[in-house]
Structures are given as C-alpha cells and as structure tokens.
Write an enzyme that holds these catalytic residues in place. Structure first.
Site, short mmCIF file in Angstrom:
data_model
loop_
_atom_site.label_atom_id
_atom_site.label_comp_id
_atom_site.label_asym_id
_atom_site.label_seq_id
_atom_site.Cartn_x
_atom_site.Cartn_y
_atom_site.Cartn_z
N ILE A 140 0.80 -1.22 0.00
CA ILE A 140 0.00 0.00 0.00
C ILE A 140 0.83 1.27 0.00
O ILE A 140 0.31 2.36 -0.16
CB ILE A 140 -0.97 0.04 1.21
N GLY A 141 2.11 1.11 0.18
CA GLY A 141 2.93 2.31 0.15
C GLY A 141 4.37 1.94 -0.15
O GLY A 141 4.86 0.90 0.28
N THR A 183 11.06 6.00 -0.15
CA THR A 183 12.50 5.83 -0.24
C THR A 183 13.02 4.98 0.91
O THR A 183 14.01 4.29 0.80
CB THR A 183 13.19 7.21 -0.17
N PHE A 184 12.31 5.06 2.04
CA PHE A 184 12.86 4.44 3.23
C PHE A 184 12.06 3.25 3.75
O PHE A 184 12.43 2.65 4.74
CB PHE A 184 13.01 5.49 4.33
N SER A 185 10.96 2.96 3.08
CA SER A 185 10.17 1.84 3.54
C SER A 185 9.17 1.39 2.49
O SER A 185 8.90 2.11 1.53
CB SER A 185 9.39 2.23 4.80
N VAL A 196 5.23 -0.35 2.67
CA VAL A 196 4.17 -0.67 3.62
C VAL A 196 3.18 -1.64 2.97
O VAL A 196 2.78 -1.46 1.82
CB VAL A 196 3.46 0.61 4.11
N LYS A 211 5.11 -2.18 8.08
CA LYS A 211 6.08 -1.26 7.49
C LYS A 211 7.46 -1.90 7.51
O LYS A 211 8.04 -2.12 8.57
CB LYS A 211 6.08 0.06 8.25
N ASP A 259 8.17 15.83 9.08
CA ASP A 259 7.67 15.45 7.75
C ASP A 259 6.14 15.46 7.74
O ASP A 259 5.50 14.55 7.21
CB ASP A 259 8.23 14.07 7.38
P1 ADP Z 1 7.53 6.28 4.54
O1 ADP Z 1 8.57 6.55 5.56
O2 ADP Z 1 7.99 5.37 3.47
O3 ADP Z 1 6.88 7.52 4.02
P2 ADP Z 1 5.06 5.86 6.04
O4 ADP Z 1 5.10 5.43 7.45
O5 ADP Z 1 4.73 7.29 5.78
O6 ADP Z 1 6.42 5.44 5.33
O7 ADP Z 1 4.03 4.97 5.25
C1 ADP Z 1 3.87 5.10 3.87
C2 ADP Z 1 2.41 4.99 3.50
O8 ADP Z 1 1.89 3.74 3.91
C3 ADP Z 1 1.52 6.04 4.18
O9 ADP Z 1 1.49 7.24 3.45
C4 ADP Z 1 0.18 5.33 4.17
O10 ADP Z 1 -0.45 5.45 2.91
C5 ADP Z 1 0.56 3.88 4.37
N1 ADP Z 1 0.50 3.55 5.80
C6 ADP Z 1 1.48 3.67 6.72
N2 ADP Z 1 1.06 3.27 7.92
C7 ADP Z 1 -0.22 2.89 7.77
C8 ADP Z 1 -1.23 2.39 8.66
N3 ADP Z 1 -0.97 2.17 9.96
N4 ADP Z 1 -2.45 2.13 8.14
C9 ADP Z 1 -2.70 2.32 6.85
N5 ADP Z 1 -1.81 2.78 5.97
C10 ADP Z 1 -0.58 3.07 6.42
MG MG Z 2 5.65 8.91 4.84
#
Ligand code: ADP
Ligand code: MG
Ligand code: ZN
Length: 558
Positions: A58-59, A62-64, A66, A84, A171
């Site tokens: 779902i995501g 650069t650093f992760s 999800v 994540k 951020d």
């Molecule tokens: P990054 O450091 O890669 O930006 P994030 O923690 O922001 O990682 O997560 C990236 C994306 O994954 C978020 O913008 C969101 O769309 C999705 N995401 C992250 N955590 C959750 C969560 N607990 N529930 C649903 N979606 C999530």
């Molecule tokens: Mg993020």
C-alpha cells in the site's frame, strides 16, 4: 498466465493494443511486482508468515515499503494490519527511535500506535493497526468547510501530543496524516525523520539529534553512519529491544544533510548545490545558483558565512502578472556581531568564489519535503523546534483553503523559499530571517498576499475575479490581474504513495468541487489561523496547543 497480454502489448505495435489490454498488462506487471515483493519480504522476515496473510503493498517510499496484511490475533476475529518494512540500510538508532516514538507517544490522540515489531538480521518490520484512508488529492475539492475544520483540529490534537513528548516530526504532510473520511478517524504516521527537542522524552531521539547536529563537525562515535552500506556494525544501544534493532548503516537523515560540490568546467569556479534534486543553473524555468557553507577557520576571522544565492528565480507560469523572476537573494548568517557586509567578490552575484567554496557546510538538519519546509529549515537554521511542524500544518491548511495540492511544488529548498516569498512577501521573509540569524538579500521585492484573496481566487470563489477556467493540467493559473503573483500550477505529488492516484484528474476548482457547503462564507478566523501558522518567525508561530484554542475551532472539543 500473464504472458499473452504482455506479448500483445509489447509487440503489437502496428496493431496498437486497446487501452484495455494495455491497462491489463500494466496491472499484471504491477501485481506480479507486488507478489514478488511480498515473497521477498516473507523470505527476509519468515516469522511474518505464520502470523499474517500479506495481501497487498500500500505504500512505497525511499525508506520503507508498507503492506496490508490480515491477522487472526484473537480467535474468530480477523484484523487488518499495516506492515512497514524499513529499508535494511537504515541506521539502528534511527529505526529504534522511530519505533520509540510510536510506542511512547502513539496509540492515542490521533497518533499511530504499534502492535509488534519483527526483526531478522537487518530487516525490521513494524506492525501497526491498519487505518484505511483517503488520497488527499482525490478528496481535496470535495471536502466541506466543516470537514476541513475537523481535519485541522485533529491534526493539531496529534501535533500537540507529539510535541508534548518533545518530538519534532519534521515530515508533516497529507500522506503522513491518514484520514478516514467515513469513520472520521485520523492518524499521524511516519516518524522516520523525527528529531527530539532539547528536553525530549523520547530517549533515542537524543541520539538522533546529537548526531545530526554534529554532522560535518567532529566525527562522533556514530559517524560511520554516513558511510557506505555495511560499513558499520555496532550493537544497538542498550535500551533498544534486540528484537527490533538491526545492525547496518544508513542514509536517511544523514544523506539529507550532505552538500555536493561540483567543480566548474575549467576547474575555476564551481557550484555548490543543496541536494541531489537541485536544479542546475540555467535549467528549465528557473535558474538557481546556491551555496550554503560552513566557515573555514580563515573565514571565521572575517566573520562571514553561510550564503545562499537565489538568482533569477522565475516561478513557472505563463502570463505572470508580476513574475517572481529575478528574485535574487542572498541568505547569510548574521552572527550578532557580524555585519552584513560581504568580504568576498561573489556576494550577490551568480557565482561562488573560491573563498566561499572553501567553506564547510552549515550544520543543520534538513529533511522532509521541500514544499512543506519552514523558512528556518530552508535556510538551514541549526535551531529547529516543534514550530517547523506547525508551518507544515499551515501549508496543509493553505491547500485545503485554496483547493490546490501540492501548493508549493519545489524540488529544492531555494525554490521553495522563493515560492514562500511570493505568498508571504519578500520583505517580511527577510525580516523574519533576521530574527533567526539569517540575512537574505533580494534584488526584487514581492509583496505579501492577502491570504483570503489568494485562496478564494485559487478556489474560484473570489467574486471580484473571473471564475477559473478548467484548463489542461499545469497550464492555468487564475486569469486575473488582481492576483499579483502567479502560483506554480498544481500538479500531482510525485511522492504520493496512494495507489489509484494515477487517475489523471487534476485539482481544478470548478471541475471537481462537489461540495460548496460552507465555502461561500469562510470566516476570517480561518485565515487568521492560517496567518499564524505561516508565521515566518518560528519564535512567534502558533503552537499546536494554542491552535486548538483558536476561535477557528470554537465549539469544538477534543
Ligand atoms: P515512509 O517513511 O515510506 O513515508 P510511512 O510510514 O509514511 O512510510 O508509510 C507510507 C504509506 O503507507 C503512508 O502514506 C500510508 O499510505 C501507508 N501507511 C502507513 N502506515 C499505515 C497504517 N498504519 N495504516 C494504513 N496505511 C498506512
Ligand atoms: Mg511517509
Ligand atoms: Zn564568495
């Protein structure tokens, strides 16, 4: 099974495949990519397999990455979980700090919590409750004014919470503030760039902070971290749960503070850039030439340091009523005793002299997304507080009130600074910068905008200006002369991690607005709060706690 589709799409040049089969092909490629990623994740962290059914990615940042997973944590009850997976090159302290923010401050007040953390070797996976959420861009122009008020109120609840713990998120932006419109649920996520205030209650953020602050100065014990992958192998700090502490090196917060020096063609003058994304002088719509440097010992004597030159900055638009071209500025640190008189001959010109090139870089954490960065971050002010998150919240409110996202689209800090000036005024920016120890020179003045007029004209609600035409993406701005500054055209955010973002629908005010509810009578309080959030001076900028008490939120309670 996917092969035949791929063939027809790739080889059917003269048969020109239908949009349908091309879409199907792309879909299949994406799906098989996701499938492979899920397989890789399960291989890397096998303990996930027995607990979760990993359904989708779902995501991806650069650093992760999800993932959406389901788990039967209680009998007969299937739960949705977000997994994540942090990039293995992340620094152990960085990872542990991210986790500690979630465990200590998270789980309430709209701050995401954590359920489990898994680690195998250098792979770390954080398991969080899954919150289904909207794409900000998709809903931006259909939100009622009341929803905007609720959104901001809930964002401040989250910010108040983390700021109480001495966490600076760094951020804050829509993709890190999950919003479930139907359930009216909100969650601040992503502490991957977080830092601590001097009195932070998050123990591990103290390490993160001191590291960033010592960047470029004395190489402290953690300094291997800016090195190459695998160059570092240290045990995790004592108080980090071993289950969650990997042991490789990293790039995230450190790479961001690097400054690249590129020698000039014939080895004479070179240019100093801010980041990898930096635009090259003379390139595209704007010309940038910049240098932010640290004093060499010799320079210390002269007491001149840290210059940023922003030359011939033209914010890309057609028919600029007043273009911001040639906003030439020089940012320098004004030590209290330091006269703002240049001592080298490159001051105010579009080149960097050898004296300036010899300086070391300014030490200040720089991270986040340019368009959301506060002026003190953009100018690399070393003292950064929770106020920087409030600025970012202001940029979100600006998007909500104007219907434009991203509002500031800048690939680098100097462009972002120039864009801020076009909204908040160049003189005002210069004045505020003085307060936090930077001096900015502008060759051209741009006035501050009236926030209501600006937002209403961008939204197409200003009765004194012609309605906005819904033109092709990225080429229209309000066709009126009363708006003195042209805002860069809204575009899709490249960093949007939502899937299904590729609808091709741009945010054009008259096109997508389906809910005018409340938009015809936006109260002054909204713009007053916006003004206090976008306060150029971090010292006087409104806090999250104060924002919650602002008249904009009267009759709301947390
Ligand atoms: P990054 O450091 O890669 O930006 P994030 O923690 O922001 O990682 O997560 C990236 C994306 O994954 C978020 O913008 C969101 O769309 C999705 N995401 C992250 N955590 C959750 C969560 N607990 N529930 C649903 N979606 C999530
Ligand atoms: Mg993020
Ligand atoms: Zn110089």
């Amino acid at each position: 099974m996917e092969e035949p589709v791929a063939f027809s799409a790739l080889q059917g040049c003269d048969r020109s495949p239908s949009d349908d089969s091309l879409k199907k092909y792309e879909q299949n490629v994406k799906l098989s990519g996701i499938k492979k990623d899920i397989e890789k994740l399960c291989e890397a962290v096998p303990q996930l397999v027995s607990l979760f059914k990993i359904k989708d990615k779902i995501g991806e940042g650069t650093f992760s990455s999800v993932y959406l997973a389901t788990a039967q944590l209680q009998v007969g009850h299937e739960e949705k979980i977000a997994l994540k997976h942090l990039i293995p090159t992340s620094h152990p302290v960085r990872i542990a700090a991210e986790l500690q923010c979630l465990t200590v401050a998270g789980g309430q007040d709209n701050v995401m919590g954590v359920k489990y953390c898994f680690r195998k070797d250098d792979h770390v996976v954080i398991a969080m409750p899954y919150l289904e959420h909207e794409s900000f861009l998709d809903i931006l122009n259909s939100l009622s004014f009341e929803e905007v008020r609720e959104y901001m109120f809930n964002l401040f609840i989250a910010l108040k919470r983390i700021h109480q713990f001495g966490i600076v998120h760094r951020d804050v932006k829509p993709s890190n503030f999950l919003y479930n419109r139907r359930l009216k649920k909100y969650a601040l996520v992503d502490f991957g760039l977080a830092q601590g205030t001097h009195d932070t209650k998050i123990e591990l953020l103290k390490f993160v902070q001191s590291e960033a602050q010592q960047e470029g100065c004395s190489r402290n014990k953690y300094h291997g971290v800016t090195g190459h992958k695998g160059s570092l192998s240290r045990p995790a700090p004592k108080n980090v749960d071993q289950q969650c502490a990997p042991k490789t090196s990293v790039k995230r917060s450190y790479a961001n503070t690097q400054i690249h020096i590129k020698p000039g063609k014939d080895g004479k003058e070179g240019s100093v850039g801010l980041s990898v994304q930096r635009s090259v002088f003379g390139e595209r719509d704007f010309n940038i030439h910049s240098s932010i440097s640290h004093e060499s010992p010799a320079e210390k004597l002269i007491k001149q340091s840290k210059t940023v030159d922003v030359i011939s900055r033209k914010l890309a638009t057609k028919k600029a009523a007043v273009s911001t071209k040639a906003v030439t500025s020089v940012v320098r640190k004004t030590a209290s005793s330091c006269p703002a008189v240049p001592t080298c001959d490159c001051y105010g010109t579009d080149r960097v002299c050898s004296i300036c090139l010899a300086r070391r870089q300014q030490v200040a954490p720089r991270a986040g997304t340019p368009g959301f960065r506060a002026p003190e971050v953009l100018t690399k002010c070393p003292n950064q507080t929770t106020a920087i998150d409030m600025w970012s919240a202001g940029v979100i409110l600006l998007s909500l009130l104007s219907g434009r996202y991203p509002f500031y689209k800048a690939s680098d800090d100097l462009t972002a600074l120039a864009q801020i000036m076009t909204v908040r005024g160049s003189r005002e920016t210069v004045q505020a910068a003085k307060a936090f120890g930077k001096s900015i020179l502008c060759s051209k003045e741009v006035p501050a905008q009236d926030l209501r007029k600006l937002c209403e004209s961008l939204r197409g609600l200003d009765p004194n200006t012609p309605k906005l035409a819904a033109g092709p993406p990225g080429c229209t701005s309000p066709e009126n002369t009363s708006s003195p500054v042209q805002i860069p055209p809204p575009q899709h955010s490249k960093d949007s991690v939502y899937r299904g973002d590729s609808s091709g629908c741009e945010t054009h005010p008259m096109e997508c607005t389906t809910n005018l509810e409340g938009w015809d009578a936006v109260p002054d309080e909204a713009y007053d709060l916006l003004d206090k959030l976008l306060d150029l001076n971090p010292a006087s900028r409104i806090t999250a706690e104060a924002a919650l008490l602002h008249p904009f939120f009267k009759d709301m309670s947390s």
